[in-house]
Design a protein around this motif. Structure first.
Motif, mmCIF file in Angstrom:
data_model
loop_
_atom_site.group_PDB
_atom_site.id
_atom_site.type_symbol
_atom_site.label_atom_id
_atom_site.label_comp_id
_atom_site.label_asym_id
_atom_site.label_seq_id
_atom_site.Cartn_x
_atom_site.Cartn_y
_atom_site.Cartn_z
ATOM 1 N N LEU A 160 9.143 23.301 -18.243
ATOM 2 C CA LEU A 160 8.127 23.147 -17.209
ATOM 3 C C LEU A 160 8.762 23.317 -15.836
ATOM 4 O O LEU A 160 9.766 22.663 -15.523
ATOM 5 N N LEU A 161 8.184 24.192 -15.014
ATOM 6 C CA LEU A 161 8.592 24.343 -13.615
ATOM 7 C C LEU A 161 7.685 23.479 -12.755
ATOM 8 O O LEU A 161 6.464 23.594 -12.830
ATOM 9 N N ILE A 162 8.289 22.608 -11.951
ATOM 10 C CA ILE A 162 7.538 21.771 -11.021
ATOM 11 C C ILE A 162 7.948 22.146 -9.613
ATOM 12 O O ILE A 162 9.125 22.044 -9.241
ATOM 13 N N THR A 163 7.004 22.620 -8.812
ATOM 14 C CA THR A 163 7.289 22.927 -7.417
ATOM 15 C C THR A 163 7.021 21.679 -6.574
ATOM 16 O O THR A 163 6.125 20.905 -6.866
ATOM 17 N N GLY A 164 7.829 21.488 -5.546
ATOM 18 C CA GLY A 164 7.709 20.253 -4.772
ATOM 19 C C GLY A 164 8.212 19.058 -5.550
ATOM 20 O O GLY A 164 7.659 17.961 -5.473
ATOM 21 N N ALA A 165 9.290 19.265 -6.311
ATOM 22 C CA ALA A 165 9.765 18.243 -7.247
ATOM 23 C C ALA A 165 10.377 17.028 -6.564
ATOM 24 O O ALA A 165 10.591 16.006 -7.214
ATOM 25 N N GLY A 166 10.661 17.110 -5.278
ATOM 26 C CA GLY A 166 11.299 15.988 -4.601
ATOM 27 C C GLY A 166 10.351 15.018 -3.942
ATOM 28 O O GLY A 166 10.775 13.984 -3.421
ATOM 29 N N GLY A 167 9.045 15.315 -3.944
ATOM 30 C CA GLY A 167 8.068 14.433 -3.325
ATOM 31 C C GLY A 167 7.587 13.355 -4.274
ATOM 32 O O GLY A 167 8.071 13.225 -5.407
ATOM 33 N N GLY A 168 6.590 12.579 -3.829
ATOM 34 C CA GLY A 168 6.099 11.459 -4.632
ATOM 35 C C GLY A 168 5.511 11.878 -5.957
ATOM 36 O O GLY A 168 5.862 11.331 -7.011
ATOM 37 N N VAL A 169 4.593 12.862 -5.943
ATOM 38 C CA VAL A 169 3.994 13.336 -7.191
ATOM 39 C C VAL A 169 5.025 14.098 -8.012
ATOM 40 O O VAL A 169 5.133 13.931 -9.230
ATOM 41 N N GLY A 170 5.813 14.931 -7.339
ATOM 42 C CA GLY A 170 6.794 15.736 -8.045
ATOM 43 C C GLY A 170 7.834 14.917 -8.773
ATOM 44 O O GLY A 170 8.158 15.184 -9.939
ATOM 45 N N ALA A 171 8.358 13.895 -8.102
ATOM 46 C CA ALA A 171 9.376 13.050 -8.731
ATOM 47 C C ALA A 171 8.810 12.336 -9.952
ATOM 48 O O ALA A 171 9.483 12.204 -10.985
ATOM 49 N N ALA A 172 7.568 11.871 -9.847
ATOM 50 C CA ALA A 172 6.933 11.221 -10.997
ATOM 51 C C ALA A 172 6.690 12.220 -12.121
ATOM 52 O O ALA A 172 6.906 11.908 -13.303
ATOM 53 N N ALA A 173 6.253 13.429 -11.778
ATOM 54 C CA ALA A 173 5.976 14.442 -12.805
ATOM 55 C C ALA A 173 7.246 14.829 -13.552
ATOM 56 O O ALA A 173 7.225 15.021 -14.779
ATOM 57 N N ALA B 286 0.852 -1.194 0.000
ATOM 58 C CA ALA B 286 0.000 0.000 0.000
ATOM 59 C C ALA B 286 0.882 1.236 0.000
ATOM 60 O O ALA B 286 1.801 1.352 0.823
ATOM 61 N N GLY B 287 0.623 2.154 -0.912
ATOM 62 C CA GLY B 287 1.358 3.407 -0.940
ATOM 63 C C GLY B 287 0.874 4.351 0.146
ATOM 64 O O GLY B 287 -0.287 4.308 0.557
ATOM 65 N N VAL B 288 1.774 5.195 0.632
ATOM 66 C CA VAL B 288 1.447 6.181 1.672
ATOM 67 C C VAL B 288 1.562 7.564 1.050
ATOM 68 O O VAL B 288 2.562 7.882 0.394
ATOM 69 N N ASN B 289 0.526 8.397 1.256
ATOM 70 C CA ASN B 289 0.454 9.703 0.611
ATOM 71 C C ASN B 289 0.023 10.781 1.589
ATOM 72 O O ASN B 289 -0.663 10.494 2.589
ATOM 73 N N PRO B 290 0.362 12.052 1.315
ATOM 74 C CA PRO B 290 -0.108 13.132 2.182
ATOM 75 C C PRO B 290 -1.624 13.173 2.338
ATOM 76 O O PRO B 290 -2.129 13.571 3.399
ATOM 77 N N VAL B 291 -2.367 12.770 1.291
ATOM 78 C CA VAL B 291 -3.829 12.804 1.397
ATOM 79 C C VAL B 291 -4.329 11.903 2.524
ATOM 80 O O VAL B 291 -5.396 12.152 3.095
ATOM 81 N N ASP B 292 -3.552 10.883 2.894
ATOM 82 C CA ASP B 292 -3.990 9.973 3.951
ATOM 83 C C ASP B 292 -4.115 10.699 5.284
ATOM 84 O O ASP B 292 -5.138 10.595 5.969
ATOM 85 N N ARG C 205 3.941 8.669 9.669
ATOM 86 C CA ARG C 205 4.694 9.794 10.228
ATOM 87 C C ARG C 205 5.797 10.245 9.271
ATOM 88 O O ARG C 205 6.082 11.438 9.163
ATOM 89 N N ALA C 206 6.433 9.290 8.588
ATOM 90 C CA ALA C 206 7.505 9.642 7.658
ATOM 91 C C ALA C 206 7.000 10.548 6.550
ATOM 92 O O ALA C 206 7.704 11.454 6.091
ATOM 93 N N VAL C 207 5.747 10.329 6.113
ATOM 94 C CA VAL C 207 5.154 11.175 5.075
ATOM 95 C C VAL C 207 4.625 12.476 5.670
ATOM 96 O O VAL C 207 4.807 13.554 5.095
ATOM 97 N N GLU C 208 3.990 12.386 6.824
ATOM 98 C CA GLU C 208 3.401 13.581 7.426
ATOM 99 C C GLU C 208 4.468 14.598 7.835
ATOM 100 O O GLU C 208 4.205 15.807 7.849
ATOM 101 N N ASP C 209 5.666 14.133 8.151
ATOM 102 C CA ASP C 209 6.743 15.049 8.528
ATOM 103 C C ASP C 209 7.174 15.931 7.361
ATOM 104 O O ASP C 209 7.791 16.976 7.569
ATOM 105 N N GLY C 210 6.867 15.505 6.129
ATOM 106 C CA GLY C 210 7.066 16.360 4.969
ATOM 107 C C GLY C 210 8.451 16.392 4.378
ATOM 108 O O GLY C 210 8.736 17.210 3.505
#
Length: 307
Positions: free
Chosen positions: A146-159, A38-44, A290-295
């Protein structure tokens, strides 16, 4: 009874707990899977905190956490076609993913290619699909920037990787700590923080043709000012009314099995690496969240469930 990680009311981490839950039964159009990952995401954690998805019903507590999963089909609901018991699949969940069993709507479930691990497949329905939908929505021509903000997170890295696969030049805004990671994805790294617009202009003196925002707030507002065409601003990090005031729009999610098939093929073809940075067993789901929520996570966090 199957184990799950749940929240018992809206609030912070104090509302979370492990629980024994009944094995769910698939309704019409649903699949029951034995969860393998199961993937862990900020939306959780945002849903735990009280975020409501548009059109969502009032939650019935306890609520199982998690929005995406990969596993093996154990039971089919009425009207489901194209799947069979024993199939290896991945998709968005209908009732939580941090559990031994989960329900997946058939419309947002895809067959897992044999060359794709359960762990990697579990990262695709939320982060990679959101990234795919956004880059496609911008519809920039090959060679555009293309400028991607938050490029180091899960969505950003994929984008970043999807944009690069489609022939775009990418400038990735992320913390200094993620510089090496962002550059390894094929982006030009720009440090986040005040004055980002000046640093982006230095990195892309010819300008940027699109902005994919995953941060919101002041970052979104400053990034918007870099565009000649405000319509080429999209966000997954701010409210619709906020980005609309800047002339842009929210990412329009397709939420189809076809998109999942396409992102899976990008992984199998070597054009997209989910970059799973850490995995946790189900009995450490609290640590994973917690690892995801810490940001400060680089790439994706995944909970692995023993088969």
């Amino acid at each position: 009874m199957p184990k799950a990680y749940v929240y018992t009311r809206h609030g912070g981490p104090e509302t979370e707990s492990f629980a024994d839950v009944d094995r769910p039964s698939p309704g019409p159009g649903e699949l029951l899977i034995a969860v393998r990952a199961a993937g862990v995401n900020p939306v959780d954690w945002k849903l735990r905190g009280g975020l409501r998805r548009p059109g969502a019903a009032e939650p019935v507590f306890p609520v199982v956490l998690g929005s995406e999963a990969a596993g093996v089909v154990e039971e089919l609901g009425a009207g489901v076609t194209g799947f069979a018991v024993g199939d290896e699949v991945f998709g968005n969940t209908a009732g939580g993913a941090f559990a031994e069993h989960a329900l997946l709507p058939a419309t947002v479930t895809a067959h897992k290619p044999a060359a794709l691990s359960f762990t990697d497949a579990a990262t695709l329905p939320v982060a990679a699909a959101t990234a795919y939908d956004g880059v496609r929505q911008l519809d920039l021509p090959e060679g555009a920037t293309l400028l991607i903000t938050g490029a180091g997170g899960g969505v950003g890295a994929a984008a970043v990787q999807i944009a690069r696969a489609w022939g775009l030049r990418v400038v990735g805004l992320a913390s200094e700590a993620k510089k090496e990671f962002v550059e390894s994805l094929g982006a030009v790294h720009v440090p986040s923080g005040p004055g980002l617009a000046e640093r982006v202009r230095a990195a892309a003196p010819e300008g940027v043709d699109g902005v994919y925002d995953l941060v919101g707030g002041e970052v979104l507002a400053e990034a918007a000012g870099l565009l000649a065409d405000p319509a080429k601003l999209i966000t997954a990090g701010a409210a619709p009314e906020t980005v609309a005031a800047l002339g842009g729009a929210r990412v329009e999610r397709a939420r189809t099995a076809a998109v999942l098939d396409e992102v899976a093929e990008l992984v199998v073809g070597g054009e997209l690496d989910p970059h799973v940075s850490r995995t946790f067993p189900l009995d450490r789901a609290d640590e994973a969240l917690r690892a995801v929520e810490d940001g400060h996570t680089r790439g994706k966090i995944v909970i692995e469930v023993a088969g």
